[in-house]
Design an enzyme around this catalytic site. Structure first.
Site, short mmCIF file in Angstrom:
data_model
loop_
_atom_site.label_atom_id
_atom_site.label_comp_id
_atom_site.label_asym_id
_atom_site.label_seq_id
_atom_site.Cartn_x
_atom_site.Cartn_y
_atom_site.Cartn_z
N HIS A 170 -35.82 -55.79 -14.37
CA HIS A 170 -34.98 -56.13 -15.72
C HIS A 170 -35.85 -57.55 -16.11
CE1 HIS A 170 -32.25 -52.81 -15.69
NE2 HIS A 170 -31.73 -53.42 -14.45
N ASP A 206 -34.75 -46.52 -10.35
CA ASP A 206 -33.41 -47.30 -10.03
C ASP A 206 -32.73 -46.68 -11.23
OD1 ASP A 206 -32.27 -50.12 -9.21
OD2 ASP A 206 -31.55 -49.53 -11.43
N HIS A 208 -31.15 -47.72 -13.60
CA HIS A 208 -31.25 -48.41 -14.88
C HIS A 208 -32.66 -48.50 -15.36
CE1 HIS A 208 -27.75 -50.45 -13.06
NE2 HIS A 208 -27.23 -50.19 -14.37
N ASP A 295 -28.73 -47.20 -6.95
CA ASP A 295 -27.41 -47.01 -7.95
C ASP A 295 -27.47 -45.68 -8.63
OD1 ASP A 295 -29.76 -48.03 -9.11
OD2 ASP A 295 -28.77 -49.87 -10.07
#
Ligand SMILES: [Zn+2]
Length: 356
Positions: A170, A206, A208, A295
């Site tokens: 991120h 991931d 996200h 995740d």
């Protein structure tokens, strides 16, 4: 497989994060990396390697030096300002709407605020990113873990794993966020591109979207970014990660987002993976940098996919079956009871070892 690890991550010792304005127990805690390390040790198929210091140059190859200086000094600056708080997060951010109607050059020329409360917003995306005294050192060490993993693979290993913590995908050129400070994967991909002159593929698995990695390579034709993630219409990072984002300029067509619905099953996931691996196979290059997150697991507290442990073995196997060398770097994954098993499953798959 060689696994790069250092206990330096423990210095990023966070207890709380801020979510919707409330302090909540942090998800991205040091126990995560320790659980993965213990599972790899218990498996017996991994040999641990300590990272070596790679200096600051590979970081500023993709990040604004101002971000590096901010992270290095934020804690001491806060103490100097007598901000007596257990961790630092902003509450004021420069959204693009602040500059609506003003030229992009005008906005870009605004100075970073001197006060820590303002600087936190200037260099940050969100409040889930607590900074504590040891954050900078741990973030620097995570970069060294990533770059040492690159060294192993460019030195002849078919695949190597870097247990990066804090994670990185991120973090954008001049912005930390989403538990991330420096973009370990982007720094690794940049180092590989520079050192080999080859095109590099980044595969982000991931849960996200890796907004930071996408942003850093948005106009680059030499680094292909492909991601399978939760649809940003419902999930963090909300403002990037849509399917229509394909890159611009030299990077036109070199960004591939496959946003996914809640409840995504193993079969649905593998179908998306095959699309991404096909796109990678269409492009030249011999190395894939993997943003590895767990995740996506069915019981993850902040995710909503329905994946189970065996599918990680199959994902690792299919990625390795591309025949490309793999620099595998840890990102997220917050359901701690299964984290170690999921990591072992993925990495065994990537070595074509059967799932135990
Ligand atoms: Zn994640």
């Amino acid at each position: 497989m060689k696994a790069v690890y250092t206990a330096a991550h423990l210095a990023h010792d966070v207890t709380y994060e801020t979510y919707l304005g409330q302090p909540l127990p942090a998800n991205e805690i040091s126990e995560r990396a320790e659980l993965i390390r213990q599972s790899l040790q218990g498996d017996g198929g991994f040999s641990f390697v300590a990272p070596t210091d790679h200096g600051e140059a590979p970081i500023t190859a993709v990040h604004d030096p101002g971000l590096v200086r901010f992270l290095e000094s934020a804690w001491a600056d806060a103490r100097r300002e007598q901000l007596d708080v257990p961790y630092l997060v902003a509450d004021t951010y420069p959204t693009i709407k602040l500059y609506e109607g003003m030229s992009p050059d005008f906005a870009a020329a605004q100075p970073a605020p001197e006060a820590v409360a303002g600087a936190l917003g200037w260099w940050g995306l969100d409040t889930s990113n607590p900074i504590v005294e040891g954050t900078y050192g741990a973030a620097r060490a995570a970069v060294d873990v990533a770059l040492t993993t690159v060294d192993l693979v460019l030195g002849g290993e078919q695949a190597a794993y870097g247990l990066c913590r804090p994670p990185g995908h991120h973090a954008a050129r001049s912005m930390a966020g989403g538990y991330c400070f420096f973009n370990n994967v982007a720094i690794a991909a940049e180092a590989i591109a520079r050192s080999t002159g080859e095109r590099v593929a980044v595969l982000d698995v991931d849960y996200h979207h890796g907004n930071g990695t996408q942003q850093i390579f948005w106009r680059r034709g030499d680094v292909f970014y492909a991601s399978i993630h939760a649809d940003p219409m419902r999930q963090y990072p909300f403002f990037l990660g849509h399917g229509h984002e394909r890159g611009e300029g030299d990077g036109q067509g070199e960004n591939l987002n496959l946003p996914q619905p809640a409840g995504l099953t193993n079969d649905g996931y593998l179908a998306a993976l095959d699309r991404v691996l096909e796109a990678i196979a269409e492009r030249p290059g011999s190395v894939i940098v993997v943003s590895l997150g767990f995740d996506t697991y069915g019981r993850d507290p902040i995710g909503d996919f329905a994946l189970t442990t065996p599918v990680y073995h199959e994902v690792g196997r299919r990625v390795a079956a591309t025949g490309r060398r793999l620099v595998i770097l840890q990102e997220g994954g917050y359901y701690r009871p299964a984290l170690g098993d999921n990591a072992v499953a993925w990495l065994r798959g990537a070595e074509s070892r059967p799932l135990a």
